[in-house]
Design a protein around this motif. Sequence first.
Motif, PDB file in Angstrom:
ATOM      1  N   LYS A 156    -126.802  13.173  15.366  1.00 18.94           N
ATOM      2  CA  LYS A 156    -127.339  12.012  16.294  1.00 18.94           C
ATOM      3  C   LYS A 156    -126.486  11.984  17.350  1.00 18.94           C
ATOM      4  O   LYS A 156    -126.875  11.672  18.586  1.00 18.94           O
ATOM      5  N   LEU A 157    -125.231  12.072  17.282  1.00 24.66           N
ATOM      6  CA  LEU A 157    -124.259  11.825  18.427  1.00 24.66           C
ATOM      7  C   LEU A 157    -124.248  13.089  19.260  1.00 24.66           C
ATOM      8  O   LEU A 157    -124.329  12.825  20.528  1.00 24.66           O
ATOM      9  N   ARG A 158    -124.318  14.220  18.821  1.00 25.31           N
ATOM     10  CA  ARG A 158    -124.633  15.560  19.598  1.00 25.31           C
ATOM     11  C   ARG A 158    -125.881  15.362  20.336  1.00 25.31           C
ATOM     12  O   ARG A 158    -125.674  15.587  21.557  1.00 25.31           O
ATOM     13  N   ASP A 159    -126.915  14.841  19.765  1.00 13.20           N
ATOM     14  CA  ASP A 159    -128.217  15.016  20.450  1.00 13.20           C
ATOM     15  C   ASP A 159    -128.137  13.692  21.565  1.00 13.20           C
ATOM     16  O   ASP A 159    -128.756  14.105  22.612  1.00 13.20           O
ATOM     17  N   PHE A 160    -127.659  12.644  21.033  1.00  6.69           N
ATOM     18  CA  PHE A 160    -127.446  11.596  22.208  1.00  6.69           C
ATOM     19  C   PHE A 160    -126.647  12.126  23.487  1.00  6.69           C
ATOM     20  O   PHE A 160    -127.156  11.941  24.596  1.00  6.69           O
ATOM     21  N   ALA A 161    -125.582  12.808  23.193  1.00 15.13           N
ATOM     22  CA  ALA A 161    -124.496  13.334  24.210  1.00 15.13           C
ATOM     23  C   ALA A 161    -125.362  14.304  25.200  1.00 15.13           C
ATOM     24  O   ALA A 161    -125.339  14.350  26.407  1.00 15.13           O
ATOM     25  N   ARG A 163    -128.711  14.583  25.646  1.00 15.51           N
ATOM     26  CA  ARG A 163    -129.931  13.764  26.319  1.00 15.51           C
ATOM     27  C   ARG A 163    -129.226  13.128  27.440  1.00 15.51           C
ATOM     28  O   ARG A 163    -130.083  13.158  28.342  1.00 15.51           O
ATOM     29  N   ARG A 164    -128.040  12.458  27.269  1.00 16.02           N
ATOM     30  CA  ARG A 164    -127.614  11.698  28.647  1.00 16.02           C
ATOM     31  C   ARG A 164    -126.633  12.656  29.181  1.00 16.02           C
ATOM     32  O   ARG A 164    -126.207  12.197  30.470  1.00 16.02           O
ATOM     33  N   GLY A 165    -126.407  13.992  29.043  1.00 14.05           N
ATOM     34  CA  GLY A 165    -125.683  14.896  29.840  1.00 14.05           C
ATOM     35  C   GLY A 165    -124.212  14.461  29.814  1.00 14.05           C
ATOM     36  O   GLY A 165    -123.559  14.683  30.733  1.00 14.05           O
ATOM     37  N   LEU A 166    -123.639  14.220  28.871  1.00 12.12           N
ATOM     38  CA  LEU A 166    -122.234  13.661  28.545  1.00 12.12           C
ATOM     39  C   LEU A 166    -121.573  14.757  27.894  1.00 12.12           C
ATOM     40  O   LEU A 166    -122.164  15.529  26.990  1.00 12.12           O
ATOM     41  N   ASP A 167    -120.229  14.733  28.251  1.00 16.92           N
ATOM     42  CA  ASP A 167    -119.277  15.794  27.818  1.00 16.92           C
ATOM     43  C   ASP A 167    -118.572  15.378  26.603  1.00 16.92           C
ATOM     44  O   ASP A 167    -117.479  16.050  26.418  1.00 16.92           O
ATOM     45  N   THR A 168    -118.882  14.013  25.983  1.00 14.25           N
ATOM     46  CA  THR A 168    -117.862  13.618  25.158  1.00 14.25           C
ATOM     47  C   THR A 168    -117.759  14.438  23.930  1.00 14.25           C
ATOM     48  O   THR A 168    -118.622  15.086  23.202  1.00 14.25           O
ATOM     49  N   ASP A 169    -116.354  14.665  23.626  1.00 15.98           N
ATOM     50  CA  ASP A 169    -115.987  15.305  22.373  1.00 15.98           C
ATOM     51  C   ASP A 169    -116.472  14.528  21.197  1.00 15.98           C
ATOM     52  O   ASP A 169    -116.386  13.577  20.969  1.00 15.98           O
ATOM     53  N   ILE A 170    -116.970  15.326  20.222  1.00 17.00           N
ATOM     54  CA  ILE A 170    -117.458  14.804  18.782  1.00 17.00           C
ATOM     55  C   ILE A 170    -116.388  15.352  17.655  1.00 17.00           C
ATOM     56  O   ILE A 170    -116.378  16.490  17.648  1.00 17.00           O
ATOM     57  N   GLN A 171    -115.511  14.363  17.199  1.00 19.29           N
ATOM     58  CA  GLN A 171    -114.636  14.900  16.442  1.00 19.29           C
ATOM     59  C   GLN A 171    -115.054  14.574  14.918  1.00 19.29           C
ATOM     60  O   GLN A 171    -115.412  13.464  14.782  1.00 19.29           O
ATOM     61  N   VAL A 172    -114.667  15.265  14.071  1.00 17.14           N
ATOM     62  CA  VAL A 172    -114.867  14.983  12.599  1.00 17.14           C
ATOM     63  C   VAL A 172    -113.450  15.324  11.818  1.00 17.14           C
ATOM     64  O   VAL A 172    -112.510  16.027  11.840  1.00 17.14           O
ATOM     65  N   ASP A 173    -113.351  13.952  11.052  1.00 17.17           N
ATOM     66  CA  ASP A 173    -112.294  13.897  10.320  1.00 17.17           C
ATOM     67  C   ASP A 173    -112.269  13.501   8.646  1.00 17.17           C
ATOM     68  O   ASP A 173    -113.016  12.536   8.311  1.00 17.17           O
ATOM     69  N   GLY A 174    -111.634  14.447   8.121  1.00 16.85           N
ATOM     70  CA  GLY A 174    -111.757  14.229   6.639  1.00 16.85           C
ATOM     71  C   GLY A 174    -112.250  15.184   5.554  1.00 16.85           C
ATOM     72  O   GLY A 174    -113.549  15.544   5.871  1.00 16.85           O
ATOM     73  N   GLY A 175    -111.548  16.091   4.824  1.00 18.74           N
ATOM     74  CA  GLY A 175    -112.191  17.108   4.024  1.00 18.74           C
ATOM     75  C   GLY A 175    -112.521  18.281   4.824  1.00 18.74           C
ATOM     76  O   GLY A 175    -113.351  18.905   4.250  1.00 18.74           O
ATOM     77  N   ILE A 176    -111.923  18.426   5.869  1.00 20.05           N
ATOM     78  CA  ILE A 176    -112.376  19.836   6.883  1.00 20.05           C
ATOM     79  C   ILE A 176    -111.576  20.842   6.006  1.00 20.05           C
ATOM     80  O   ILE A 176    -110.413  20.823   5.778  1.00 20.05           O
ATOM     81  N   SER A 177    -112.236  21.765   5.582  1.00 21.80           N
ATOM     82  CA  SER A 177    -111.823  23.273   4.821  1.00 21.80           C
ATOM     83  C   SER A 177    -112.549  24.537   5.540  1.00 21.80           C
ATOM     84  O   SER A 177    -113.656  24.171   6.285  1.00 21.80           O
ATOM     85  N   GLU A 178    -112.180  25.429   5.235  1.00 17.73           N
ATOM     86  CA  GLU A 178    -113.196  26.858   5.627  1.00 17.73           C
ATOM     87  C   GLU A 178    -114.785  26.701   5.104  1.00 17.73           C
ATOM     88  O   GLU A 178    -115.586  27.190   5.655  1.00 17.73           O
ATOM     89  N   LYS A 179    -114.669  25.829   4.034  1.00 23.58           N
ATOM     90  CA  LYS A 179    -116.101  25.735   3.565  1.00 23.58           C
ATOM     91  C   LYS A 179    -116.776  24.710   4.351  1.00 23.58           C
ATOM     92  O   LYS A 179    -118.172  24.804   4.467  1.00 23.58           O
ATOM     93  N   THR A 180    -116.210  23.457   4.778  1.00 23.71           N
ATOM     94  CA  THR A 180    -117.053  22.569   5.283  1.00 23.71           C
ATOM     95  C   THR A 180    -116.856  22.495   6.835  1.00 23.71           C
ATOM     96  O   THR A 180    -117.734  21.627   7.525  1.00 23.71           O
TER      97      THR A 180
END
Length: 219
Positions: A156-161, A163-180
């Motif tokens: 949803k955040l990627r699509d919102f950015a 649609r609005r032409g924003l270059d906002t970074d989208i960061q993900v935090d928690g449980g990141i591994s080669e699998k996720t």
Amino acid sequence: MKIAPSVLSCDFSRMGEEALAMQSAGADLLHLDIMDGRFVPNLTFGPPVAAKLRPRVAIPFDVHLMVTHPANYVEAFAAAGADLITFHMEAESPVGETIRAIRGLGVIPGLVIKPETPAEALFPFMEEIGMALVMTVEPGFGGQAFMEDMLPKIEKLRDFALRRGLDTDIQVDGGISEKTAPLAASAGASVLVAGAALFGQADYKAAIEGLRRAATGMW
Ligand code: DX5
Ligand code: ZN
């Protein structure tokens, strides 16, 4: 894809060397988790530690404030050399005012949401922030399991950015591994935070490369 090692999982008795080792291994940002024992049930460290680390490390400091009153600490973290300061929407500081205070200090503001907060809560602020962070665990501790049901929020955040032409970074935090990492990347993440999956490995370079490969292999 930017990779941000979270020092929460480092050997704190050797924090400077650990940060430097991640920089040499190819890290893009250094993620500093700040916890006050109140907003989350854990404690870490404050501005003096970041300030001592700053001259030893060249990569940007990505400060993740998990504190009840983030506005009270933005000045001290800016002075300590933060490049980005991200704070929780669920905290008690006024969101718009705190974003502007961070920007006024010459630091990039970021906003973060806990798992129970919908992506839509970030929409009104997306044009004012440099980074939106989606927590994929309950904040407070490293080494927890990735919550796959957070993926639609990243989309949803990627699509919102987009649609609005924003270059906002989208960061993900928690449980990141080669699998996720591939799941977060295909949902639209542009910055991955990883603690246990990186500091838990003997070879940091191989660990960062592995994560980057896993994340970008999807495209
Ligand atoms: C959790 C922190 C995270 C944590 C991630 O509250 O915000 O940055 O260090 O650790 P891993 O990658 O081990 O889940
Ligand atoms: Zn964090």
